[in-house]
Design an enzyme around this catalytic site. Structure first.
Site, PDB file in Angstrom:
ATOM      1  N   SER A   1       4.890   6.716   2.383  1.00 44.98           N
ATOM      2  CA  SER A   1       5.508   5.427   2.701  1.00 44.98           C
ATOM      3  C   SER A   1       4.859   4.328   1.864  1.00 44.98           C
ATOM      4  O   SER A   1       3.667   4.389   1.567  1.00 44.98           O
ATOM      5  CB  SER A   1       5.284   5.065   4.179  1.00 44.98           C
ATOM      6  OG  SER A   1       5.673   6.114   5.033  1.00 44.98           O
TER       7      SER A   1
ATOM      8  N   ASN B   1       0.859  -1.188   0.000  1.00 45.58           N
ATOM      9  CA  ASN B   1       0.000   0.000   0.000  1.00 45.58           C
ATOM     10  C   ASN B   1       0.891   1.232   0.000  1.00 45.58           C
ATOM     11  O   ASN B   1       1.941   1.237   0.636  1.00 45.58           O
ATOM     12  CB  ASN B   1      -0.855  -0.001   1.277  1.00 45.58           C
ATOM     13  CG  ASN B   1      -1.730   1.229   1.414  1.00 45.58           C
ATOM     14  OD1 ASN B   1      -2.388   1.635   0.454  1.00 45.58           O
ATOM     15  ND2 ASN B   1      -1.751   1.827   2.590  1.00 45.58           N
TER      16      ASN B   1
ATOM     17  N   ASP C   1      -2.594   0.569   8.078  1.00 44.16           N
ATOM     18  CA  ASP C   1      -1.341   1.256   7.734  1.00 44.16           C
ATOM     19  C   ASP C   1      -0.204   0.848   8.681  1.00 44.16           C
ATOM     20  O   ASP C   1       0.690   1.647   8.967  1.00 44.16           O
ATOM     21  CB  ASP C   1      -1.533   2.785   7.742  1.00 44.16           C
ATOM     22  CG  ASP C   1      -2.591   3.225   6.739  1.00 44.16           C
ATOM     23  OD1 ASP C   1      -2.651   2.642   5.645  1.00 44.16           O
ATOM     24  OD2 ASP C   1      -3.368   4.155   7.056  1.00 44.16           O
TER      25      ASP C   1
ATOM     26  N   HIS D   1       0.938   5.103   1.254  1.00 46.93           N
ATOM     27  CA  HIS D   1       0.228   5.921   2.240  1.00 46.93           C
ATOM     28  C   HIS D   1       0.913   7.285   2.333  1.00 46.93           C
ATOM     29  O   HIS D   1       2.141   7.359   2.421  1.00 46.93           O
ATOM     30  CB  HIS D   1       0.252   5.221   3.599  1.00 46.93           C
ATOM     31  CG  HIS D   1      -0.500   5.969   4.646  1.00 46.93           C
ATOM     32  ND1 HIS D   1      -1.884   6.027   4.686  1.00 46.93           N
ATOM     33  CD2 HIS D   1      -0.074   6.739   5.675  1.00 46.93           C
ATOM     34  CE1 HIS D   1      -2.265   6.789   5.690  1.00 46.93           C
ATOM     35  NE2 HIS D   1      -1.181   7.233   6.308  1.00 46.93           N
TER      36      HIS D   1
HETATM   37  C1  GAR Z   1      -2.549   9.110  -2.760  1.00 40.67           C
HETATM   38  O1  GAR Z   1      -2.088  10.292  -2.185  1.00 40.67           O
HETATM   39  C2  GAR Z   1      -2.327   7.935  -1.831  1.00 40.67           C
HETATM   40  O2  GAR Z   1      -1.137   8.023  -1.087  1.00 40.67           O
HETATM   41  C3  GAR Z   1      -3.527   8.062  -0.928  1.00 40.67           C
HETATM   42  O3  GAR Z   1      -4.572   8.402  -1.783  1.00 40.67           O
HETATM   43  C4  GAR Z   1      -4.064   9.139  -2.890  1.00 40.67           C
HETATM   44  C5  GAR Z   1      -4.540   8.475  -4.151  1.00 40.67           C
HETATM   45  O4  GAR Z   1      -4.174   9.231  -5.272  1.00 40.67           O
HETATM   46  N1  GAR Z   1      -3.782   6.847  -0.237  1.00 40.67           N
HETATM   47  C6  GAR Z   1      -4.303   6.799   0.990  1.00 40.67           C
HETATM   48  O5  GAR Z   1      -4.621   7.786   1.612  1.00 40.67           O
HETATM   49  C7  GAR Z   1      -4.489   5.408   1.532  1.00 40.67           C
HETATM   50  N2  GAR Z   1      -4.758   5.452   2.924  1.00 40.67           N
HETATM   51  P1  GAR Z   1      -4.298   8.601  -6.710  1.00 40.67           P
HETATM   52  O6  GAR Z   1      -5.692   7.961  -6.788  1.00 40.67           O
HETATM   53  O7  GAR Z   1      -4.182   9.769  -7.633  1.00 40.67           O
HETATM   54  O8  GAR Z   1      -3.205   7.578  -6.895  1.00 40.67           O
END
Ligand code: GAR
Length: 213
Positions: free
Chosen positions: A139, A110, A148, A112
């Site tokens: 991360s 994942n 997480d 995060h």
């Molecule tokens: C990213 O910033 C990712 O790190 C976060 O969601 C966004 C997705 O962007 N993930 C989380 O918060 C997971 N807990 P994307 O759809 O443009 O890749």
């Protein structure tokens, strides 16, 4: 030569991390085949990116589904049908059922948007700003039943600057996320990073602190 790593990518929204993986794969720097993109949100933009790229998609609507474990089991049965070697959660905003995760231990990662173990969960940029942190980041970790909380294989840091707000911080971090995720998937595809029997290893040596990208 190893065959390309078969990768399933799970998205819930925009899908920019997915796009980064597709671009890296196409440029020849990432020895993977994205065999399926799956989502719990049928309208997720990421699914459209996948279709545009000719990648198979699975959309299973979580709305109105009360039995979380049954939903996760159904979703992962559909994903398993594509026989992925690795599952990548790339903006997948759902806490997965522990029983569903068990068979995927060591094969699911994942990304995060915080420097874990700081700020698991939501609103990570706001929480870093409110805490007065000087440094923020993202991360990549192996996924366990703890939110997480699985072992972190690598992180990427950015400085928090005067005048930063949530949106500015998120925007500056995003390209770093893309590079971080692509690098981590590359290392796994090359067989350099493994997690077996509770032990994270890089090039055959135990990894004690996260790598920096
Ligand atoms: C990213 O910033 C990712 O790190 C976060 O969601 C966004 C997705 O962007 N993930 C989380 O918060 C997971 N807990 P994307 O759809 O443009 O890749």
């Amino acid at each position: 030569m190893r065959p390309p790593l078969r990768v399933a990518v799970l998205v819930s929204g925009r899908g920019s991390n997915l796009q980064a993986l597709i671009a890296a794969q196409r440029s020849g720097t990432l020895p993977i085949e994205i065999v399926v993109v799956a989502s719990d949100k049928p309208a997720a933009e990421g699914l459209r990116h996948a279709r545009d790229a000719g990648i198979a998609t699975v959309a299973l609507d979580a709305a109105g589904r009360r039995d979380r474990a049954a939903f996760d089991a159904e979703l992962f049965a559909k994903i398993a049908a594509f026989a992925p070697d690795l599952v990548v959660l790339a903006g997948f905003m759902r806490v997965l059922d522990a029983a569903v995760l068990t068979p995927w231990t060591g094969r699911i990662i994942n990304i995060h948007p915080s420097l874990l173990p700081k700020y698991p969960g939501l609103h990570t940029h706001r929480r870093a700003l409110q805490a007065g942190d000087a440094v923020h980041g993202a991360s990549v970790h192996f996924v366990t039943a703890e939110l997480d909380g699985g072992p972190v294989l690598a992180c990427s840091e950015i400085a928090i600057e005067a005048g930063d707000d949530d949106a500015a911080l998120a925007a500056r971090l995003l390209p770093r996320e893309h590079a971080l995720l692509c690098r981590c998937v590359q290392w796994i595809a090359q067989g350099r990073i493994t997690w077996q029997d509770g032990q994270l290893q890089v090039d055959g040596e135990p990894l004690t602190t996260p790598l920096h990208v």
